[in-house]
Design a protein around this motif. Structure first.
Motif, PDB file in Angstrom:
ATOM      1  N   UNK A   1      -2.001   4.583   7.290  1.00 46.08           N
ATOM      2  CA  UNK A   1      -2.259   3.476   8.201  1.00 46.08           C
ATOM      3  C   UNK A   1      -1.952   2.153   7.514  1.00 46.08           C
ATOM      4  N   UNK A   2      -1.219   1.303   8.221  1.00 43.86           N
ATOM      5  CA  UNK A   2      -0.870  -0.031   7.744  1.00 43.86           C
ATOM      6  C   UNK A   2      -1.719  -1.031   8.519  1.00 43.86           C
ATOM      7  N   UNK A   3      -2.624  -1.718   7.824  1.00 40.76           N
ATOM      8  CA  UNK A   3      -3.572  -2.613   8.477  1.00 40.76           C
ATOM      9  C   UNK A   3      -3.369  -4.038   7.993  1.00 40.76           C
ATOM     10  N   UNK A   4      -3.340  -4.977   8.926  1.00 41.16           N
ATOM     11  CA  UNK A   4      -3.141  -6.373   8.554  1.00 41.16           C
ATOM     12  C   UNK A   4      -3.820  -7.302   9.532  1.00 41.16           C
ATOM     13  N   UNK A   5      -4.341  -8.406   8.988  1.00 41.21           N
ATOM     14  CA  UNK A   5      -4.810  -9.525   9.799  1.00 41.21           C
ATOM     15  C   UNK A   5      -3.876 -10.717   9.638  1.00 41.21           C
ATOM     16  N   UNK A   6      -2.720 -10.492   8.977  1.00 40.48           N
ATOM     17  CA  UNK A   6      -1.773 -11.561   8.697  1.00 40.48           C
ATOM     18  C   UNK A   6      -0.664 -11.674   9.735  1.00 40.48           C
ATOM     19  N   UNK A   7      -0.184 -10.536  10.219  1.00 37.73           N
ATOM     20  CA  UNK A   7       0.963 -10.539  11.126  1.00 37.73           C
ATOM     21  C   UNK A   7       1.051  -9.202  11.840  1.00 37.73           C
ATOM     22  N   UNK A   8       1.872  -9.141  12.880  1.00 41.23           N
ATOM     23  CA  UNK A   8       2.053  -7.897  13.622  1.00 41.23           C
ATOM     24  C   UNK A   8       2.839  -6.872  12.804  1.00 41.23           C
ATOM     25  N   UNK A   9       3.856  -7.327  12.085  1.00 40.52           N
ATOM     26  CA  UNK A   9       4.671  -6.445  11.251  1.00 40.52           C
ATOM     27  C   UNK A   9       4.990  -7.164   9.943  1.00 40.52           C
ATOM     28  N   UNK A  10       4.046  -7.182   9.007  1.00 43.34           N
ATOM     29  CA  UNK A  10       4.287  -7.853   7.732  1.00 43.34           C
ATOM     30  C   UNK A  10       5.559  -7.328   7.061  1.00 43.34           C
ATOM     31  N   UNK A  11       6.332  -8.220   6.482  1.00 39.97           N
ATOM     32  CA  UNK A  11       7.628  -7.863   5.908  1.00 39.97           C
ATOM     33  C   UNK A  11       7.496  -6.764   4.858  1.00 39.97           C
ATOM     34  N   UNK A  12       6.521  -6.873   3.966  1.00 35.72           N
ATOM     35  CA  UNK A  12       6.396  -5.867   2.902  1.00 35.72           C
ATOM     36  C   UNK A  12       6.135  -4.484   3.482  1.00 35.72           C
ATOM     37  N   UNK A  13       5.309  -4.390   4.507  1.00 31.43           N
ATOM     38  CA  UNK A  13       5.048  -3.099   5.146  1.00 31.43           C
ATOM     39  C   UNK A  13       6.314  -2.574   5.823  1.00 31.43           C
ATOM     40  N   UNK A  14       7.023  -3.461   6.524  1.00 32.35           N
ATOM     41  CA  UNK A  14       8.238  -3.035   7.224  1.00 32.35           C
ATOM     42  C   UNK A  14       9.291  -2.522   6.246  1.00 32.35           C
ATOM     43  N   UNK A  15       9.388  -3.152   5.083  1.00 28.53           N
ATOM     44  CA  UNK A  15      10.347  -2.715   4.078  1.00 28.53           C
ATOM     45  C   UNK A  15       9.919  -1.404   3.422  1.00 28.53           C
ATOM     46  N   UNK A  16       8.619  -1.187   3.320  1.00 26.73           N
ATOM     47  CA  UNK A  16       8.085   0.007   2.674  1.00 26.73           C
ATOM     48  C   UNK A  16       8.078   1.220   3.599  1.00 26.73           C
ATOM     49  N   UNK A  17       7.991   0.999   4.896  1.00 27.49           N
ATOM     50  CA  UNK A  17       7.820   2.094   5.853  1.00 27.49           C
ATOM     51  C   UNK A  17       8.879   3.196   5.744  1.00 27.49           C
ATOM     52  N   UNK A  18      10.181   2.890   5.660  1.00 34.07           N
ATOM     53  CA  UNK A  18      11.164   3.992   5.562  1.00 34.07           C
ATOM     54  C   UNK A  18      10.950   4.880   4.348  1.00 34.07           C
ATOM     55  N   UNK A  19      10.563   4.286   3.224  1.00 32.36           N
ATOM     56  CA  UNK A  19      10.327   5.094   2.024  1.00 32.36           C
ATOM     57  C   UNK A  19       9.064   5.930   2.169  1.00 32.36           C
ATOM     58  N   UNK A  20       8.045   5.402   2.829  1.00 31.22           N
ATOM     59  CA  UNK A  20       6.840   6.193   3.083  1.00 31.22           C
ATOM     60  C   UNK A  20       7.169   7.396   3.957  1.00 31.22           C
ATOM     61  N   UNK A  21       7.983   7.191   4.974  1.00 26.08           N
ATOM     62  CA  UNK A  21       8.373   8.300   5.847  1.00 26.08           C
ATOM     63  C   UNK A  21       9.143   9.362   5.069  1.00 26.08           C
ATOM     64  N   UNK A  22       9.958   8.922   4.125  1.00 22.84           N
ATOM     65  CA  UNK A  22      10.745   9.873   3.336  1.00 22.84           C
ATOM     66  C   UNK A  22       9.872  10.619   2.334  1.00 22.84           C
ATOM     67  N   UNK A  23       8.975   9.906   1.675  1.00 27.13           N
ATOM     68  CA  UNK A  23       8.138  10.530   0.635  1.00 27.13           C
ATOM     69  C   UNK A  23       7.031  11.398   1.202  1.00 27.13           C
ATOM     70  N   UNK A  24       6.540  11.043   2.399  1.00 29.70           N
ATOM     71  CA  UNK A  24       5.415  11.765   2.994  1.00 29.70           C
ATOM     72  C   UNK A  24       5.826  12.289   4.363  1.00 29.70           C
ATOM     73  N   UNK A  25       6.727  13.262   4.413  1.00 27.07           N
ATOM     74  CA  UNK A  25       7.285  13.714   5.700  1.00 27.07           C
ATOM     75  C   UNK A  25       6.252  14.317   6.643  1.00 27.07           C
TER      76      UNK A  25
END
Length: 397
Positions: free
Chosen positions: A25-49
């Protein structure tokens, strides 16, 4: 407040009656899609299929609703891994939980003090509130963008340095990586930023449009949300830069009302909204900031940075400064807008060595590859997860 905390904990305990699920789960009170999370998401999907990636963030900063709070509590109670980029009550209020929680702070470092460093200052939180809301409790690990930020984050989050990993942030990869996917994403976002800048200067002459761009990216001032202070700062910069043959772009703050107060005198100015400051850096000949960590991003983007700090005496008192521009970078800093003009106008050389030494002290060893380093660390953290859950946070205030 005590009732809200009690209800949140009761809801959390009720949600814990349900089994954990294979989700991150990606949780934020800063933005709807924080840049760091958006950049990390593809690698998370690959590492944790086998894991579902769930976004549970505010629609925009400051828009925390009861329904979102309930959803965040549900996901924290039932996830295997939670990533946060700031204080999230759903993580910190429960005293124990089953999921692993990693703080991926939303800035590379901290020039001004925050969190536990700034308690009981006008710009910080009262100790009582921090204690009741368990501010920054619940982290199994804190990821720091820079090695130089580790002691600062230790104080600000009230966690030992051993639980802070200086891995860089995905935004470092965004600025420096040659990976084709990141390069393509960067090109598309930069092109959009260029269009927004062009639209902001629509109607100006070709001579004005050919001028170098100076980006002003000040830190957020809670007490000046009406743009009064920033309006005056921009007006001072405009007047000082009138003869420097540049354009001024102001980033990231609600300054529309300030435009009517600027008058006609000064350098051409545009107020840019809807574009991340990091995407404006590539267009800037100079970046002017004050206490914002955009200075570090500009360093990775290889842009010269100047510090305009007319209110530094106030900031030294509240919230306090981890890095004092006038003391630590005197050749790059000024209380007055006019003090920056000789460098911007080319009358005095920019002190490249001073800023390079500053970046070396704070960012030594950090390079592209942060996304992979973070994913490696998360794999290790999940692999070490036990069955009994983990204690949340350090000793109470």
């Amino acid at each position: 407040m005590a009732l809200v905390v009690w209800l949140a904990r009761l809801l959390y305990r009720s949600c814990c009656l349900f089994p954990q699920r294979r989700k991150i789960v990606l949780l934020s009170r800063q933005a709807a899609r924080p840049l760091d999370f958006a950049l990390l998401e593809p690698e998370l999907s690959r590492r944790f299929p086998g894991c579902r990636i769930v976004w549970c963030c505010v629609a925009e900063i400051g828009r925390m609703s009861v329904s979102l709070m309930v959803r965040q509590i549900w996901h924290v109670a039932t996830a295997e891994l939670c990533l946060v980029d700031g204080y999230v009550p759903a993580v910190s209020l429960p005293k124990r939980h089953r999921s692993r929680v990693v703080q991926v702070w939303h800035a590379l470092g901290a020039i001004k003090k925050f969190g536990y460093q700034a308690l009981d200052t006008p710009a910080g939180r009262p100790s009582r509130i921090a204690r009741e809301l368990r501010m920054h409790r619940g982290y199994d690990l804190v990821i720091a963008g820079l090695p130089g930020a580790v002691p600062v984050f230790s104080e600000a989050f009230d966690v030992p340095e051993e639980r802070i990993a200086a891995l860089g942030l995905p935004r470092v990869d965004y600025l420096r990586s040659t990976d084709p996917a990141l390069s393509d994403r960067r090109r598309r976002r930069f092109a959009r930023a260029d269009r927004v800048i062009a639209e902001a200067f629509a109607g100006e002459s070709e001579e004005v449009l050919a001028r170098p761009l100076v980006l002003y990216a000040p830190t957020f001032r809670k007490a000046n949300a009406d743009a009064y202070w920033l309006g005056h700062a921009v007006a001072d910069l405009r007047r000082a830069l009138a003869g420097a043959n540049v354009r001024l772009v102001v980033a990231g703050h609600p300054l529309e009302r300030a435009q009517d107060e600027l008058g006609e005198e000064g350098a051409p100015v545009a107020f840019v909204h809807g574009v991340a400051t990091i995407d404006l850096l590539h267009a800037a000949a100079f970046v002017i900031t004050d206490y914002s960590t955009v200075a570090f991003e500009a360093g990775f983007a290889e842009r010269p940075v100047l510090f305009y700090v007319p209110d530094i005496d106030e900031y030294r008192l509240s919230p306090g400064l981890n890095i004092d521009p006038l003391r630590d970078l005197p050749s790059l800093s000024s209380r007055s807008a006019s003090g920056l003009v000789p460098v911007i106008a080319g009358e005095r050389p920019y002190d490249v060595a001073a800023f390079r030494a500053f970046m070396e002290r704070k960012a030594r060893g950090v390079s592209a590859g942060a996304i992979g380093r973070i994913a490696d660390t998360l794999e290790g953290l999940l692999g070490a997860q036990g069955e009994e859950g983990v204690p949340c946070g350090q000793s109470e205030l």
